[in-house]
Scaffold this motif. Structure first.
Motif, short mmCIF file in Angstrom:
data_model
loop_
_atom_site.label_atom_id
_atom_site.label_comp_id
_atom_site.label_asym_id
_atom_site.label_seq_id
_atom_site.Cartn_x
_atom_site.Cartn_y
_atom_site.Cartn_z
N UNK A 1 8.50 33.72 11.12
CA UNK A 1 9.64 33.08 10.76
C UNK A 1 10.99 33.28 11.38
N UNK A 2 10.87 33.78 12.70
CA UNK A 2 12.01 33.96 13.61
C UNK A 2 12.60 32.76 14.07
N UNK A 3 13.89 32.90 14.23
CA UNK A 3 14.66 31.58 14.91
C UNK A 3 14.55 31.88 16.45
N UNK A 4 14.61 30.64 16.90
CA UNK A 4 14.55 30.60 18.67
C UNK A 4 15.91 29.86 18.62
N UNK A 5 17.01 30.40 19.67
CA UNK A 5 18.21 30.03 19.75
C UNK A 5 18.69 30.56 20.97
N UNK A 6 19.84 29.81 21.33
CA UNK A 6 20.44 30.59 22.62
C UNK A 6 21.97 30.65 22.28
N UNK A 7 22.50 31.82 22.74
CA UNK A 7 24.19 32.00 22.48
C UNK A 7 24.75 32.56 23.82
N UNK A 8 25.72 31.96 23.94
CA UNK A 8 26.67 32.23 25.08
C UNK A 8 28.05 32.51 24.62
N UNK A 9 28.59 33.44 25.36
CA UNK A 9 30.11 33.60 24.94
C UNK A 9 30.89 34.17 26.10
N UNK A 10 31.57 33.17 26.73
CA UNK A 10 32.52 33.41 28.00
C UNK A 10 33.91 33.92 27.85
N UNK A 11 34.35 34.87 28.25
CA UNK A 11 35.83 35.41 27.97
C UNK A 11 36.51 35.63 29.19
N UNK A 12 37.71 35.27 29.08
CA UNK A 12 38.74 35.61 30.31
C UNK A 12 40.01 35.92 29.90
N UNK A 13 40.56 36.94 30.22
CA UNK A 13 42.03 37.64 30.15
C UNK A 13 42.56 37.62 31.12
N UNK A 14 43.94 37.56 31.35
CA UNK A 14 44.96 37.56 32.39
C UNK A 14 46.29 38.16 31.87
N UNK A 15 46.89 39.04 32.83
CA UNK A 15 48.04 39.68 32.29
C UNK A 15 49.05 39.95 33.57
N UNK A 16 50.15 39.57 33.46
CA UNK A 16 51.03 39.72 34.60
C UNK A 16 52.44 40.01 33.88
N UNK A 17 53.00 41.10 34.69
CA UNK A 17 54.49 41.95 34.33
C UNK A 17 55.56 41.10 35.51
N UNK A 18 56.38 40.70 34.75
CA UNK A 18 57.51 40.18 35.77
C UNK A 18 58.89 40.64 35.03
N UNK A 19 59.59 41.40 35.89
CA UNK A 19 61.07 41.62 34.92
C UNK A 19 61.10 42.20 33.70
N UNK A 20 60.05 43.10 33.37
CA UNK A 20 59.96 43.75 32.12
C UNK A 20 59.25 42.61 30.81
N UNK A 21 59.08 41.37 31.39
CA UNK A 21 58.36 40.34 30.48
C UNK A 21 56.81 40.67 30.99
N UNK A 22 56.11 40.90 29.84
CA UNK A 22 54.57 40.96 30.20
C UNK A 22 53.94 39.60 29.58
N UNK A 23 53.46 38.89 30.36
CA UNK A 23 52.86 37.66 29.93
C UNK A 23 51.53 37.57 29.80
#
Length: 573
Positions: A420-442
């Motif tokens: 009784x097991x399930x058959x399935x497919x899961x995909x999780x895509x992640x992206x992060x970006x970080x940039x510091x300019x003049x003491x502001x970190x975006x």
């Protein structure tokens, strides 16, 4: 009587010293601020919150002459060679009257180089000349050359100052010579830790092009074994060959116990216990046990970690680590309880900037409804699935990054080998970006999750929910369900979860933050045509050696009565 004399004699030098101090003040005309002068002289002033203290610092008379000389050196280093500094003393104060005068400015910048070094030269013609920046540029060029593999180079930097004309001519002459290569690698490891364990952590091999960055990454990956108290990487340069000696000292305190109590907005009061043994049975293996207890969550787990367990055929230096996680948990969700037995067997490799993790998971799950909610199925679920995660980490720090990019892809596929097991497919895509300019970190983060179910239902806990410190912060942990469901708080098969955040220093190690979170959740696979839920908020960060400690308050833009407070330790970007 003797006691009184002793006290008087002891306090007398302190009284004399206290009387031999004067208030230090500055009266300046120019761009250099008083606070910068205090910092340059190493004079401490009361913090902004110490309102009961006099903001004007006091200094001993003995150092006033040296302060005068130091001020002269400082102004010359800032490009003010004609600064006029006068001191006025009274019985209680010393005041420096400073007129900066005209600064020395850059007249010409000459570059003669067989390598592009222009990006490191922050000066422009007409800028005020600063000795510290001139030294920092030279240091940055050297670091870049070593990072690119050039350990043999001739770098000549000159700054010819003409005081009468208030100008300086700057010259950079660089000959980089052929790139260097790694030579012999010698590993001096403790007797109970095979040198292959250490070798599996190295991001360089004999004959490869030299790079100081590879040395730094190797230090980080060796340290990640948590088996050594001392790690020393010595470089011995012979012409264009760099030999590396690695000397290691075994960790003496091998056991670690952590226990504590805390509070989380989604769980309430909780107790935690962690025990681990490092270098268990040698070869840097680790074994650990974890216990968690709260009204909504009970967990007991065991983790075994075996580095360099498997050598990839035809690649002598390429090893995979083994990790096994065995756990029992009970978790109370909004609409149901989950009881789960699980085991995850991993083969993984972490190259610091690139990692791969794949294996086989087993989950035996029992779901019990707390409410009569549609779309949620009671019963037992048996899941057997292979999984894989690949990540690319190009951030300048894993703990407190200021710049960089992080990408990851997670895949999971259910098999039909269990009843009784399930058959399935899961995909999780992640992206992060970080940039510091003049003491502001975006910073920005986006996660896209998709689930396709082919046979038998998935347990509700395997679907997507949002909300919490790492998700939409206008909601509590996993309290945001699919928007297009017939019932409230039902899991989703399509998810888009995004965050935009800006941080700026407030005071010392404290930063302030503003953020905007946006989430889409749908009960149908590959459905993106529904509205997002948006939240805005603000927060405070304390930048600690173990990562930022965060306190955030988020509010749903369209329903301001919906809000959540989050406490978090660790990096989100």
């Amino acid at each position: 009587m003797r006691f009184t004399l002793i006290v008087l004699i002891t306090l007398l030098p302190l009284s004399l010293w206290a009387a031999d101090v004067k208030k230090l003040q500055f009266e300046t005309k120019g761009k250099i601020k008083t606070s910068k002068l205090y910092d340059a002289l190493g004079v401490q002033t009361p913090s902004w919150y110490q309102f009961w203290k006099d903001k004007t610092p006091k200094v001993p008379n003995q150092i006033i002459t040296s302060l005068y000389e130091s001020l002269g050196y400082f102004y010359r280093s800032e490009g003010y060679y004609h600064a006029n500094i006068e001191k006025v003393e009274t019985n209680s104060s010393i005041t420096f009257h400073i007129i900066e005068g005209k600064p020395v400015r850059i007249n010409t910048i000459t570059i003669k180089s067989d390598e592009d070094i222009k990006p490191f030269i922050s000066y422009k013609k007409g800028d005020r000349f600063q000795a510290l920046e001139f030294s920092q540029i030279k240091k940055s060029i050297k670091e870049a050359l070593l990072k690119r593999g050039y350990c043999n180079y001739n770098l000549d930097t000159k700054a010819l100052v003409d005081i009468e004309k208030n100008s300086v001519d700057i010259t950079y002459i660089l000959q980089k010579n052929p790139p260097c290569r790694f030579g012999d690698i010698t590993i001096n490891s403790p007797k109970n830790i095979d040198s292959k364990i250490v070798k599996s952590r190295l991001t360089f091999q004999t004959g490869e092009k030299y790079s100081s960055e590879k040395i730094n990454r190797s230090y980080s990956t060796i340290s990640g074994l948590e088996a050594f108290d001392g790690i020393q990487l010595d470089m011995d340069k012979e012409s264009d060959i760099v030999h590396v000696g690695i000397n290691l000292k075994e960790k003496q305190k091998k056991s670690r116990i952590e226990a504590g109590v805390g509070y989380e907005t989604n769980i309430g009061p909780r107790a935690l216990f962690h025990w681990e043994k490092r270098n268990f049975a040698g070869d840097a293996k680790k074994v650990a046990f974890d216990l968690k207890y709260s009204a909504k969550e009970k967990l007991i787990s065991n983790t075994v970690y075996w580095p360099a367990f498997f050598r990839v055929p035809k690649f002598d230096h390429y090893y995979l680590d083994l990790k096994n996680e065995l756990a029992y948990s009970e978790i109370e969700f909004e609409n149901f309880d989950e009881l789960k037995y699980s085991n995850y067997l991993h083969l993984l490799k972490d190259y610091d900037w690139f990692s791969v993790d794949f294996g086989l998971g087993l989950e035996l799950i029992t779901i019990k409804k707390l409410k009569d909610v549609c779309n949620v199925s009671d019963g037992d679920f048996n899941l057997l699935f292979p999984f894989a995660k690949i990540s690319l980490d190009l951030r300048d720090s894993k703990i407190n990054p200021k710049n960089g990019l992080y990408l990851s892809q997670y895949l999971e596929s259910g098999l039909t080998l269990l009843e009784d097991s399930s058959t399935y497919f899961t995909s999780i895509t992640e992206a992060r970006a970080i940039k510091t300019l003049n003491q502001f970190t975006l910073a920005a983060r986006a996660r896209v999750g998709l689930i396709n179910v082919y046979s038998n239902a998935l347990p509700e806990s395997k679907l997507f929910f949002a909300g919490g410190a790492f998700s939409n912060r206008g909601y509590g942990y996993n309290s945001l369900g699919a928007f297009d469901a017939d019932c409230d708080e039902v899991g989703a098969k399509t998810m888009i979860d995004t965050t935009l955040e800006v941080n700026h220093p407030l005071y010392q190690n404290f930063d302030g933050a503003l953020f905007f979170d946006s989430t889409l959740l749908s009960t149908k696979s590959n459905r993106f045509s529904i509205d997002f839920v948006h939240s805005i908020g603000t927060g405070i960060r304390y930048i600690s050696p173990i990562g930022p400690i965060k306190l955030d308050l988020g509010v749903d833009i369209d329903n301001t009565s919906q809000y959540a407070l989050h406490f978090q330790i660790g990096q989100s970007f």
